[in-house]
Design a protein around this motif. Sequence first.
Motif, PDB file in Angstrom:
ATOM      1  N   LEU A 135       0.818  -1.217   0.000  1.00 23.85           N
ATOM      2  CA  LEU A 135       0.000   0.000   0.000  1.00 23.85           C
ATOM      3  C   LEU A 135       0.845   1.258   0.000  1.00 23.85           C
ATOM      4  CD1 LEU A 135      -2.822  -1.056   2.476  1.00 23.85           C
ATOM      5  CD2 LEU A 135      -2.981  -0.836   0.004  1.00 23.85           C
ATOM      6  N   VAL A 136       1.907   1.279   0.799  1.00 22.34           N
ATOM      7  CA  VAL A 136       2.768   2.473   0.834  1.00 22.34           C
ATOM      8  C   VAL A 136       3.458   2.662  -0.515  1.00 22.34           C
ATOM      9  CG1 VAL A 136       4.845   3.485   1.863  1.00 22.34           C
ATOM     10  CG2 VAL A 136       3.110   2.452   3.322  1.00 22.34           C
ATOM     11  N   TYR A 137       3.951   1.568  -1.090  1.00 17.09           N
ATOM     12  CA  TYR A 137       4.592   1.666  -2.410  1.00 17.09           C
ATOM     13  C   TYR A 137       3.615   2.184  -3.459  1.00 17.09           C
ATOM     14  CZ  TYR A 137       6.439   0.202  -6.930  1.00 17.09           C
ATOM     15  OH  TYR A 137       6.842   0.179  -8.243  1.00 17.09           O
ATOM     16  N   THR A 138       2.404   1.620  -3.472  1.00 20.38           N
ATOM     17  CA  THR A 138       1.403   2.038  -4.454  1.00 20.38           C
ATOM     18  C   THR A 138       0.989   3.488  -4.226  1.00 20.38           C
ATOM     19  OG1 THR A 138       0.560  -0.228  -4.500  1.00 20.38           O
ATOM     20  CG2 THR A 138      -0.829   1.456  -5.490  1.00 20.38           C
ATOM     21  N   GLY A 139       0.851   3.888  -2.961  1.00 20.11           N
ATOM     22  CA  GLY A 139       0.486   5.270  -2.654  1.00 20.11           C
ATOM     23  C   GLY A 139       1.542   6.254  -3.108  1.00 20.11           C
ATOM     24  N   ILE A 140       2.805   5.931  -2.841  1.00 26.36           N
ATOM     25  CA  ILE A 140       3.903   6.814  -3.270  1.00 26.36           C
ATOM     26  C   ILE A 140       3.962   6.886  -4.792  1.00 26.36           C
ATOM     27  CG2 ILE A 140       6.423   7.053  -3.317  1.00 26.36           C
ATOM     28  CD1 ILE A 140       6.449   5.874  -0.485  1.00 26.36           C
ATOM     29  N   GLU A 141       3.790   5.745  -5.459  1.00 24.87           N
ATOM     30  CA  GLU A 141       3.805   5.728  -6.918  1.00 24.87           C
ATOM     31  C   GLU A 141       2.645   6.546  -7.485  1.00 24.87           C
ATOM     32  OE1 GLU A 141       4.661   2.266 -10.061  1.00 24.87           O
ATOM     33  OE2 GLU A 141       2.650   2.190  -9.218  1.00 24.87           O
ATOM     34  N   THR A 142       1.491   6.460  -6.844  1.00 26.29           N
ATOM     35  CA  THR A 142       0.320   7.218  -7.290  1.00 26.29           C
ATOM     36  C   THR A 142       0.577   8.720  -7.206  1.00 26.29           C
ATOM     37  OG1 THR A 142      -1.208   5.469  -6.620  1.00 26.29           O
ATOM     38  CG2 THR A 142      -2.125   7.686  -6.838  1.00 26.29           C
ATOM     39  N   ILE A 143       1.154   9.160  -6.091  1.00 23.46           N
ATOM     40  CA  ILE A 143       1.428  10.591  -5.911  1.00 23.46           C
ATOM     41  C   ILE A 143       2.541  11.054  -6.835  1.00 23.46           C
ATOM     42  CG2 ILE A 143       2.264  12.328  -4.273  1.00 23.46           C
ATOM     43  CD1 ILE A 143       0.879  10.713  -2.055  1.00 23.46           C
ATOM     44  N   SER A 144       3.574  10.232  -7.003  1.00 24.91           N
ATOM     45  CA  SER A 144       4.709  10.633  -7.843  1.00 24.91           C
ATOM     46  C   SER A 144       4.348  10.715  -9.325  1.00 24.91           C
ATOM     47  CB  SER A 144       5.871   9.652  -7.651  1.00 24.91           C
ATOM     48  OG  SER A 144       5.510   8.356  -8.100  1.00 24.91           O
ATOM     49  N   SER A 145       3.251  10.040  -9.717  1.00 23.18           N
ATOM     50  CA  SER A 145       2.860  10.053 -11.130  1.00 23.18           C
ATOM     51  C   SER A 145       1.906  11.203 -11.456  1.00 23.18           C
ATOM     52  CB  SER A 145       2.195   8.723 -11.505  1.00 23.18           C
ATOM     53  OG  SER A 145       0.993   8.536 -10.775  1.00 23.18           O
ATOM     54  N   VAL A 146       1.635  12.067 -10.457  1.00 19.76           N
ATOM     55  CA  VAL A 146       0.693  13.170 -10.657  1.00 19.76           C
ATOM     56  C   VAL A 146       1.162  14.110 -11.762  1.00 19.76           C
ATOM     57  CG1 VAL A 146      -0.140  15.305  -9.578  1.00 19.76           C
ATOM     58  CG2 VAL A 146      -0.377  13.150  -8.384  1.00 19.76           C
ATOM     59  N   ASN A 147       2.464  14.337 -11.857  1.00 20.54           N
ATOM     60  CA  ASN A 147       2.996  15.251 -12.878  1.00 20.54           C
ATOM     61  C   ASN A 147       2.758  14.755 -14.294  1.00 20.54           C
ATOM     62  OD1 ASN A 147       3.983  17.060 -10.954  1.00 20.54           O
ATOM     63  ND2 ASN A 147       5.929  15.961 -10.769  1.00 20.54           N
ATOM     64  N   HIS A 148       2.518  13.461 -14.435  1.00 26.29           N
ATOM     65  CA  HIS A 148       2.271  12.882 -15.765  1.00 26.29           C
ATOM     66  C   HIS A 148       0.786  12.659 -16.015  1.00 26.29           C
ATOM     67  CE1 HIS A 148       6.584  12.221 -15.936  1.00 26.29           C
ATOM     68  NE2 HIS A 148       6.514  11.554 -14.799  1.00 26.29           N
ATOM     69  N   LEU A 149      -0.048  13.155 -15.083  1.00 30.86           N
ATOM     70  CA  LEU A 149      -1.482  12.884 -15.177  1.00 30.86           C
ATOM     71  C   LEU A 149      -2.114  13.493 -16.404  1.00 30.86           C
ATOM     72  CD1 LEU A 149      -3.864  11.543 -13.819  1.00 30.86           C
ATOM     73  CD2 LEU A 149      -4.221  13.603 -12.473  1.00 30.86           C
ATOM     74  N   LEU A 188      -8.146  16.550 -11.213  1.00 26.46           N
ATOM     75  CA  LEU A 188      -7.682  15.169 -11.356  1.00 26.46           C
ATOM     76  C   LEU A 188      -6.431  14.938 -10.510  1.00 26.46           C
ATOM     77  CD1 LEU A 188      -8.107  14.508 -15.191  1.00 26.46           C
ATOM     78  CD2 LEU A 188      -9.519  13.646 -13.328  1.00 26.46           C
ATOM     79  N   LYS A 189      -5.551  15.928 -10.472  1.00 23.54           N
ATOM     80  CA  LYS A 189      -4.336  15.813  -9.665  1.00 23.54           C
ATOM     81  C   LYS A 189      -4.682  15.730  -8.184  1.00 23.54           C
ATOM     82  CE  LYS A 189      -1.061  18.066 -12.801  1.00 23.54           C
ATOM     83  NZ  LYS A 189      -0.079  19.167 -12.963  1.00 23.54           N
ATOM     84  N   ILE A 190      -5.647  16.536  -7.765  1.00 25.19           N
ATOM     85  CA  ILE A 190      -6.062  16.521  -6.359  1.00 25.19           C
ATOM     86  C   ILE A 190      -6.622  15.151  -5.986  1.00 25.19           C
ATOM     87  CG2 ILE A 190      -7.718  17.458  -4.702  1.00 25.19           C
ATOM     88  CD1 ILE A 190      -7.454  20.150  -6.150  1.00 25.19           C
ATOM     89  N   VAL A 191      -7.476  14.608  -6.862  1.00 23.53           N
ATOM     90  CA  VAL A 191      -8.061  13.286  -6.612  1.00 23.53           C
ATOM     91  C   VAL A 191      -6.972  12.217  -6.530  1.00 23.53           C
ATOM     92  CG1 VAL A 191      -9.518  11.464  -7.591  1.00 23.53           C
ATOM     93  CG2 VAL A 191     -10.284  13.839  -7.644  1.00 23.53           C
ATOM     94  N   SER A 192      -5.991  12.304  -7.435  1.00 21.51           N
ATOM     95  CA  SER A 192      -4.910  11.330  -7.460  1.00 21.51           C
ATOM     96  C   SER A 192      -4.060  11.417  -6.193  1.00 21.51           C
ATOM     97  CB  SER A 192      -4.035  11.555  -8.698  1.00 21.51           C
ATOM     98  OG  SER A 192      -3.170  10.468  -8.899  1.00 21.51           O
ATOM     99  N   ILE A 193      -3.783  12.646  -5.745  1.00 23.26           N
ATOM    100  CA  ILE A 193      -3.004  12.834  -4.520  1.00 23.26           C
ATOM    101  C   ILE A 193      -3.759  12.289  -3.318  1.00 23.26           C
ATOM    102  CG2 ILE A 193      -2.111  14.574  -2.912  1.00 23.26           C
ATOM    103  CD1 ILE A 193      -1.388  16.268  -5.380  1.00 23.26           C
ATOM    104  N   LEU A 194      -5.066  12.596  -3.241  1.00 25.17           N
ATOM    105  CA  LEU A 194      -5.884  12.087  -2.140  1.00 25.17           C
ATOM    106  C   LEU A 194      -5.936  10.564  -2.148  1.00 25.17           C
ATOM    107  CD1 LEU A 194      -8.881  14.615  -2.147  1.00 25.17           C
ATOM    108  CD2 LEU A 194      -7.024  14.448  -0.475  1.00 25.17           C
TER     109      LEU A 194
END
Length: 209
Positions: A80-94, A181-187
Amino acid sequence: MAIFMSYVLLGLSLAAPIGPVNATQLDRGIKNGFFHAWLVGLGAITADVIYMLLVFFGLVHFLQLPFMQTFLWLFGFFVLVYTGIETISSVNHLKEATNMRTSETCRKSFIYGFLMSISNPLTILFWLGIFGSVLAKTASVYGPAQLIFYSSAILIGLLLWDVAMAGIASGARHMLTPARLKIVSILSGLTLIGFGVYFGLQACRVLFG
């Protein structure tokens, strides 16, 4: 038929609570569309089926051993932590992801959902408590054929929720602005990390409590 539909509704109610899988479905649906969000849910349902079978055959007690609980809590923490970090780090490519098909494979989406569900000790307790009690009640009244029939109704409910969540997520992809979309992805990422931290604390509790 009324009893069958009640078990379908049970499946829907089991899948509805917001958790890591729903958060990931929302994120994948926004980034990659309906099919990827649906595959996340399908992966989770595959894990649910495994737990249903373990409860059905009475093997779930093995998963209640302290060693297995610790392993699952820690495994869930890392996933979960890995997936969460990956989700937030990919926001710039959203923005690019919403305008073109991403390179993320269907297999990866399926595996994400599977790992999140199979590594979640709460899923074990959930199925042991809910499905175990339903199984005991049904077995006292009906035979093996009816048990399988009504268990399939629960799975239908899970699949219906999977399709609904995938539709909501992919629909949000077209309705929200890039900034939202970025906000949703970060949340979504923070939610996954939050669940992961909770799992890590539970592992520490089992180890040192």
